[in-house]
Design a protein around this motif. Structure first.
Motif, PDB file in Angstrom:
ATOM      1  N   PRO A  58     -85.540  44.460 -22.276  1.00  0.00           N
ATOM      2  CA  PRO A  58     -85.026  44.339 -21.043  1.00  0.00           C
ATOM      3  C   PRO A  58     -84.641  46.189 -20.043  1.00  0.00           C
ATOM      4  CG  PRO A  58     -83.082  44.329 -22.654  1.00  0.00           C
ATOM      5  CD  PRO A  58     -84.707  44.491 -23.267  1.00  0.00           C
ATOM      6  N   SER A  59     -84.474  45.827 -18.752  1.00  0.00           N
ATOM      7  CA  SER A  59     -84.112  46.738 -18.280  1.00  0.00           C
ATOM      8  C   SER A  59     -82.825  46.683 -17.961  1.00  0.00           C
ATOM      9  CB  SER A  59     -85.405  46.591 -16.662  1.00  0.00           C
ATOM     10  OG  SER A  59     -84.965  45.455 -16.042  1.00  0.00           O
ATOM     11  N   HIS A  60     -81.981  45.306 -17.608  1.00  0.00           N
ATOM     12  CA  HIS A  60     -80.614  45.621 -17.829  1.00  0.00           C
ATOM     13  C   HIS A  60     -79.943  44.698 -18.851  1.00  0.00           C
ATOM     14  CE1 HIS A  60     -82.884  45.682 -13.829  1.00  0.00           C
ATOM     15  NE2 HIS A  60     -81.741  47.117 -13.572  1.00  0.00           N
ATOM     16  N   VAL A  61     -78.790  44.657 -19.138  1.00  0.00           N
ATOM     17  CA  VAL A  61     -78.076  43.973 -20.288  1.00  0.00           C
ATOM     18  C   VAL A  61     -77.293  44.407 -20.308  1.00  0.00           C
ATOM     19  CG1 VAL A  61     -77.268  44.574 -22.933  1.00  0.00           C
ATOM     20  CG2 VAL A  61     -80.071  45.719 -21.983  1.00  0.00           C
ATOM     21  N   ALA A  62     -76.199  43.357 -19.888  1.00  0.00           N
ATOM     22  CA  ALA A  62     -74.679  42.583 -19.920  1.00  0.00           C
ATOM     23  C   ALA A  62     -74.489  41.935 -21.373  1.00  0.00           C
ATOM     24  CB  ALA A  62     -74.165  42.824 -18.854  1.00  0.00           C
ATOM     25  N   VAL A  63     -72.780  42.367 -21.601  1.00  0.00           N
ATOM     26  CA  VAL A  63     -72.577  41.595 -22.851  1.00  0.00           C
ATOM     27  C   VAL A  63     -71.363  40.541 -23.002  1.00  0.00           C
ATOM     28  CG1 VAL A  63     -71.875  41.176 -25.166  1.00  0.00           C
ATOM     29  CG2 VAL A  63     -73.262  43.346 -24.290  1.00  0.00           C
ATOM     30  N   CYS A  64     -71.283  38.860 -22.433  1.00  0.00           N
ATOM     31  CA  CYS A  64     -70.399  38.706 -22.328  1.00  0.00           C
ATOM     32  C   CYS A  64     -69.308  37.921 -23.404  1.00  0.00           C
ATOM     33  CB  CYS A  64     -70.574  37.402 -21.839  1.00  0.00           C
ATOM     34  SG  CYS A  64     -71.481  37.471 -20.017  1.00  0.00           S
ATOM     35  N   TRP A  65     -68.245  37.699 -22.940  1.00  0.00           N
ATOM     36  CA  TRP A  65     -66.879  37.470 -24.486  1.00  0.00           C
ATOM     37  C   TRP A  65     -66.392  35.588 -24.246  1.00  0.00           C
ATOM     38  CZ3 TRP A  65     -68.184  39.785 -28.690  1.00  0.00           C
ATOM     39  CH2 TRP A  65     -69.076  41.378 -28.731  1.00  0.00           C
ATOM     40  N   ASP A  66     -66.078  35.450 -25.081  1.00  0.00           N
ATOM     41  CA  ASP A  66     -64.651  34.314 -24.692  1.00  0.00           C
ATOM     42  C   ASP A  66     -63.716  35.317 -24.969  1.00  0.00           C
ATOM     43  OD1 ASP A  66     -66.398  32.430 -25.547  1.00  0.00           O
ATOM     44  OD2 ASP A  66     -66.217  32.315 -27.844  1.00  0.00           O
ATOM     45  N   MET A  67     -62.422  35.188 -24.441  1.00  0.00           N
ATOM     46  CA  MET A  67     -60.862  35.950 -23.511  1.00  0.00           C
ATOM     47  C   MET A  67     -60.186  35.241 -24.500  1.00  0.00           C
ATOM     48  SD  MET A  67     -62.007  38.525 -22.493  1.00  0.00           S
ATOM     49  CE  MET A  67     -61.020  39.536 -21.666  1.00  0.00           C
ATOM     50  N   GLY A  68     -60.047  34.369 -25.489  1.00  0.00           N
ATOM     51  CA  GLY A  68     -59.225  33.952 -26.015  1.00  0.00           C
ATOM     52  C   GLY A  68     -59.401  32.423 -25.895  1.00  0.00           C
ATOM     53  N   SER A  69     -58.707  31.382 -27.101  1.00  0.00           N
ATOM     54  CA  SER A  69     -58.793  29.931 -27.450  1.00  0.00           C
ATOM     55  C   SER A  69     -58.804  28.919 -26.294  1.00  0.00           C
ATOM     56  CB  SER A  69     -58.122  29.824 -28.813  1.00  0.00           C
ATOM     57  OG  SER A  69     -56.634  29.552 -28.485  1.00  0.00           O
ATOM     58  N   LYS A  70     -57.471  29.182 -25.189  1.00  0.00           N
ATOM     59  CA  LYS A  70     -57.092  28.611 -24.294  1.00  0.00           C
ATOM     60  C   LYS A  70     -58.493  29.097 -22.480  1.00  0.00           C
ATOM     61  CE  LYS A  70     -53.028  27.732 -26.033  1.00  0.00           C
ATOM     62  NZ  LYS A  70     -53.175  26.420 -26.677  1.00  0.00           N
TER      63      LYS A  70
END
Length: 287
Positions: free
Chosen positions: A50-62
């Protein structure tokens, strides 16, 4: 490439934790999940370039979903104690790759992925790396989904067309599919007694939930009764199933340009006491 960070981290952690292999470093920090995350991450980057990459995350269970329905994901156990310190550590490693970490309290990683994919798809083809089939609802002409399979480097790649060939419905109809059949892993029931086979048939025939409700007289008596009894949960399940694509996050393409600085990454590996990952860095490098 948009990466579902939690999907990679959890998969990597449980693949080794089941055998009690936590890879504790000299500081006493377990690192097995982070190590496996890096292997998944670099294997995919090497394969798809890929030319561009980003990583996404959960930020807690609520999240807004738990506010709508207190049973949402209530069946999931607490994170294992050996995994907890790895949540911050894995983000440090992603930073060493100069890749953005993206997440927002109150939303899930899927919502961030959906939002950013919607923002950038007019300028780039987007692939989403995950193990979660919920994300298939985002498929369109510009967005494909790379589903992790067992082991490293094994993927099931879905496009809008392959999804239709498999299910006989369009990707967006997957939201209504899950509204009918529910989701045991996310712990919402949908309509009791309506499984995937029946739900697919209804959506193929009537298009969406409203189409089904407008034609209840054409359904069998059993189907009609089940839907009428769970009408409120049907509508709630649809809201729970839909990935939000208007979350207040953004990631400009120039911020996510993938430019590997090998020395910076190796220094991070040395700090965490990782061995044997250097060979996976033989991908494009821009010091």
């Amino acid at each position: 490439m948009l990466v579902d960070g939690m999907a990679l981290l959890f998969r990597a952690y449980f693949a080794t934790a089941v055998h009690g292999q936590f890879m504790v470093n000299s500081k006493g920090v377990p690192t097995n999940g982070v190590y496996g995350f890096i292997k998944h991450f670099l294997t995919a980057v090497s394969k798809f370039n890929p030319s561009h990459v980003a990583v996404c995350w959960d930020m807690g269970s609520k999240t807004f979903r738990t506010e709508m329905y207190d049973g949402y994901k209530a069946n999931r156990p607490e994170a294992p104690i050996e995994l907890i310190p790895q949540f911050d550590l894995v983000k440090e490693v992603v930073e060493a790759f100069d890749v953005p970490n993206i997440g927002l309290k109150g939303y899930e990683a899927d919502d961030c992925i959906g939002t950013i994919a919607s923002q950038v798809k007019k300028d780039a083809l987007v692939s989403i790396l995950t193990g979660d089939q919920d994300i298939l609802q985002l498929l369109d002409e510009q967005i494909s989904v790379v589903l992790l399979q067992k082991g490293y480097g094994n993927y099931l790649i879905h496009t809008k067309d392959t999804f239709y060939e498999e299910k006989g419905i369009q990707p967006r109809q997957m939201i209504d599919l899950k509204a009918f059949m529910g989701d045991s892993s996310d712990n919402y029931p949908g309509v009791k007694g309506i499984g995937e086979k029946t739900a697919l048939k209804l959506l193929q025939q009537f298009g969406h939930i409203e189409g089904v409700l407008e034609n209840l007289d054409q359904l069998t008596k059993a189907q009609r009764t089940k839907i009428e009894q769970d009408l409120e949960m049907l509508h709630l399940s649809r809201q729970l199933a839909e990935i939000k694509c208007d979350v207040p996050v953004e990631c400009a393409l120039d911020e996510a340009m993938f430019r590997l600085n090998r020395d910076k990454v190796i220094n991070k590996f040395d700090e965490i006491e990782f061995r044997g990952l250097d060979r996976l860095l033989d991908i494009k490098e821009y010091a």
